[in-house]
Design a protein around this motif. Structure first.
Motif, PDB file in Angstrom:
ATOM      1  N   ASP A  47       0.849  -1.186   0.000  1.00 39.29           N
ATOM      2  CA  ASP A  47       0.000   0.000   0.000  1.00 39.29           C
ATOM      3  C   ASP A  47       0.890   1.244   0.000  1.00 39.29           C
ATOM      4  OD1 ASP A  47      -2.502   1.094  -0.119  1.00 39.29           O
ATOM      5  OD2 ASP A  47      -2.823   1.082   2.054  1.00 39.29           O
ATOM      6  N   THR A  48       1.257   1.711  -1.169  1.00 38.40           N
ATOM      7  CA  THR A  48       2.156   2.851  -1.290  1.00 38.40           C
ATOM      8  C   THR A  48       1.529   3.927  -2.173  1.00 38.40           C
ATOM      9  OG1 THR A  48       4.355   3.554  -1.960  1.00 38.40           O
ATOM     10  CG2 THR A  48       3.393   1.776  -3.217  1.00 38.40           C
ATOM     11  N   LYS A  49       1.906   5.144  -1.927  1.00 36.67           N
ATOM     12  CA  LYS A  49       1.382   6.264  -2.718  1.00 36.67           C
ATOM     13  C   LYS A  49       2.361   6.678  -3.821  1.00 36.67           C
ATOM     14  CE  LYS A  49      -2.097   6.585   0.072  1.00 36.67           C
ATOM     15  NZ  LYS A  49      -2.892   5.407  -0.001  1.00 36.67           N
ATOM     16  N   PHE A  50       3.571   6.127  -3.771  1.00 39.83           N
ATOM     17  CA  PHE A  50       4.614   6.515  -4.714  1.00 39.83           C
ATOM     18  C   PHE A  50       4.638   5.565  -5.906  1.00 39.83           C
ATOM     19  CE2 PHE A  50       8.982   6.171  -6.279  1.00 39.83           C
ATOM     20  CZ  PHE A  50       9.214   7.484  -6.629  1.00 39.83           C
ATOM     21  N   GLY A  51       4.735   6.109  -7.105  1.00 39.51           N
ATOM     22  CA  GLY A  51       4.860   5.283  -8.307  1.00 39.51           C
ATOM     23  C   GLY A  51       3.597   4.496  -8.612  1.00 39.51           C
ATOM     24  N   LEU A  52       3.766   3.390  -9.318  1.00 38.51           N
ATOM     25  CA  LEU A  52       2.660   2.509  -9.687  1.00 38.51           C
ATOM     26  C   LEU A  52       2.782   1.225  -8.862  1.00 38.51           C
ATOM     27  CD1 LEU A  52       0.248   1.911 -11.521  1.00 38.51           C
ATOM     28  CD2 LEU A  52       1.839   1.024 -13.212  1.00 38.51           C
ATOM     29  N   PRO A  53       1.985   1.094  -7.793  1.00 46.31           N
ATOM     30  CA  PRO A  53       2.077  -0.087  -6.930  1.00 46.31           C
ATOM     31  C   PRO A  53       1.751  -1.369  -7.703  1.00 46.31           C
ATOM     32  CG  PRO A  53       0.683   1.612  -5.945  1.00 46.31           C
ATOM     33  CD  PRO A  53       0.971   2.030  -7.349  1.00 46.31           C
ATOM     34  N   PHE A  54       2.432  -2.456  -7.343  1.00 53.78           N
ATOM     35  CA  PHE A  54       2.206  -3.741  -8.008  1.00 53.78           C
ATOM     36  C   PHE A  54       0.733  -4.156  -8.021  1.00 53.78           C
ATOM     37  CE2 PHE A  54       6.807  -5.227  -7.319  1.00 53.78           C
ATOM     38  CZ  PHE A  54       7.151  -4.891  -8.614  1.00 53.78           C
ATOM     39  N   PRO A  55      -0.028  -4.009  -6.929  1.00 57.11           N
ATOM     40  CA  PRO A  55      -1.432  -4.429  -6.981  1.00 57.11           C
ATOM     41  C   PRO A  55      -2.232  -3.701  -8.069  1.00 57.11           C
ATOM     42  CG  PRO A  55      -0.759  -4.155  -4.713  1.00 57.11           C
ATOM     43  CD  PRO A  55       0.354  -3.612  -5.568  1.00 57.11           C
ATOM     44  N   ARG A  56      -1.974  -2.415  -8.242  1.00 58.98           N
ATOM     45  CA  ARG A  56      -2.683  -1.669  -9.288  1.00 58.98           C
ATOM     46  C   ARG A  56      -2.156  -2.049 -10.662  1.00 58.98           C
ATOM     47  NH1 ARG A  56      -2.896   4.586  -8.630  1.00 58.98           N
ATOM     48  NH2 ARG A  56      -0.989   4.444  -9.797  1.00 58.98           N
ATOM     49  N   LEU A  57      -0.853  -2.232 -10.784  1.00 60.02           N
ATOM     50  CA  LEU A  57      -0.254  -2.652 -12.051  1.00 60.02           C
ATOM     51  C   LEU A  57      -0.843  -3.983 -12.516  1.00 60.02           C
ATOM     52  CD1 LEU A  57       2.154  -2.445 -14.190  1.00 60.02           C
ATOM     53  CD2 LEU A  57       3.373  -3.915 -12.595  1.00 60.02           C
ATOM     54  N   ALA A  58      -0.995  -4.910 -11.569  1.00 59.84           N
ATOM     55  CA  ALA A  58      -1.476  -6.253 -11.894  1.00 59.84           C
ATOM     56  C   ALA A  58      -3.000  -6.365 -11.858  1.00 59.84           C
ATOM     57  CB  ALA A  58      -0.865  -7.255 -10.920  1.00 59.84           C
ATOM     58  N   LYS A  59      -3.682  -5.274 -11.517  1.00 64.67           N
ATOM     59  CA  LYS A  59      -5.150  -5.270 -11.408  1.00 64.67           C
ATOM     60  C   LYS A  59      -5.621  -6.383 -10.468  1.00 64.67           C
ATOM     61  CE  LYS A  59      -5.624  -3.098 -15.837  1.00 64.67           C
ATOM     62  NZ  LYS A  59      -5.900  -3.214 -17.234  1.00 64.67           N
ATOM     63  N   LEU A  60      -5.002  -6.412  -9.302  1.00 59.75           N
ATOM     64  CA  LEU A  60      -5.251  -7.425  -8.290  1.00 59.75           C
ATOM     65  C   LEU A  60      -6.707  -7.409  -7.830  1.00 59.75           C
ATOM     66  CD1 LEU A  60      -3.003  -9.253  -7.242  1.00 59.75           C
ATOM     67  CD2 LEU A  60      -2.860  -7.803  -5.233  1.00 59.75           C
ATOM     68  N   LYS A  61      -7.276  -8.597  -7.676  1.00 61.95           N
ATOM     69  CA  LYS A  61      -8.639  -8.747  -7.166  1.00 61.95           C
ATOM     70  C   LYS A  61      -8.574  -9.357  -5.770  1.00 61.95           C
ATOM     71  CE  LYS A  61     -10.330  -9.468 -11.796  1.00 61.95           C
ATOM     72  NZ  LYS A  61     -10.190 -10.486 -12.801  1.00 61.95           N
ATOM     73  N   ARG A  62      -9.680  -9.324  -5.080  1.00 59.46           N
ATOM     74  CA  ARG A  62      -9.764  -9.910  -3.743  1.00 59.46           C
ATOM     75  C   ARG A  62      -9.381 -11.398  -3.823  1.00 59.46           C
ATOM     76  NH1 ARG A  62     -14.370  -8.181  -0.339  1.00 59.46           N
ATOM     77  NH2 ARG A  62     -13.226  -8.183   1.593  1.00 59.46           N
ATOM     78  N   GLY A  63      -8.552 -11.842  -2.876  1.00 60.80           N
ATOM     79  CA  GLY A  63      -8.150 -13.249  -2.844  1.00 60.80           C
ATOM     80  C   GLY A  63      -6.942 -13.563  -3.708  1.00 60.80           C
ATOM     81  N   GLU A  64      -6.315 -12.531  -4.277  1.00 59.51           N
ATOM     82  CA  GLU A  64      -5.136 -12.732  -5.116  1.00 59.51           C
ATOM     83  C   GLU A  64      -3.907 -12.083  -4.474  1.00 59.51           C
ATOM     84  OE1 GLU A  64      -7.075 -12.884  -9.573  1.00 59.51           O
ATOM     85  OE2 GLU A  64      -6.409 -10.939  -8.811  1.00 59.51           O
ATOM     86  N   ALA A  65      -2.753 -12.606  -4.811  1.00 60.94           N
ATOM     87  CA  ALA A  65      -1.487 -12.052  -4.341  1.00 60.94           C
ATOM     88  C   ALA A  65      -0.636 -11.712  -5.558  1.00 60.94           C
ATOM     89  CB  ALA A  65      -0.754 -13.060  -3.466  1.00 60.94           C
ATOM     90  N   VAL A  66       0.197 -10.703  -5.399  1.00 62.37           N
ATOM     91  CA  VAL A  66       1.112 -10.338  -6.475  1.00 62.37           C
ATOM     92  C   VAL A  66       2.487 -10.928  -6.131  1.00 62.37           C
ATOM     93  CG1 VAL A  66       1.750  -8.088  -5.531  1.00 62.37           C
ATOM     94  CG2 VAL A  66       1.918  -8.472  -7.961  1.00 62.37           C
ATOM     95  N   VAL A  67       3.109 -11.533  -7.147  1.00 62.58           N
ATOM     96  CA  VAL A  67       4.419 -12.152  -6.990  1.00 62.58           C
ATOM     97  C   VAL A  67       5.375 -11.470  -7.958  1.00 62.58           C
ATOM     98  CG1 VAL A  67       5.746 -14.297  -7.244  1.00 62.58           C
ATOM     99  CG2 VAL A  67       3.404 -14.378  -6.380  1.00 62.58           C
TER     100      VAL A  67
END
Length: 73
Positions: A47-67
Motif C-alpha cells: 500500500d504505497t502512494k509513490f509510483g505505480l504499486p504492483f497491486p494496481r499494475l497487476a489489477k489485483l482482485k480480492r483473494g489474489e497475491a502479487v508475486v
C-alpha cells in the motif's frame, strides 16, 4: 556483465503453496541452464502512494497475491 529477467504475476492466495513448490523446481531448472540467481517474492505490504504499486499494475482482485520474480544470468 549480468542480465536480469523480471516478472510480475498474479496468483490466487489459495494456490500460493502449490506455486511455491513449482517455483522451487523452476529455480533448479533455471540454475541448471546457467542462471546465477533465482528469486520469488510475494507482496504483503504494497500500500504505497509513490509510483505505480504492483497491486494496481497487476489489477489485483480480492483473494489474489502479487508475486515478483527475477532471474539473474
Amino acid at each position: 556483465m549480468r542480465y536480469v529477467d523480471g516478472f510480475v504475476l498474479v496468483v490466487p492466495k489459495r494456490n500460493l503453496k502449490a506455486y511455491r513448490r513449482m517455483s522451487t523446481k523452476a529455480g533448479k531448472v533455471w540454475k541448471d541452464h546457467g542462471a546465477l540467481e533465482y528469486r520469488e517474492c510475494v507482496g504483503d505490504d504494497l500500500d504505497t502512494k509513490f509510483g505505480l504499486p504492483f497491486p494496481r499494475l497487476a489489477k489485483l482482485k480480492r483473494g489474489e497475491a502479487v508475486v515478483f520474480s527475477w532471474i539473474v544470468y
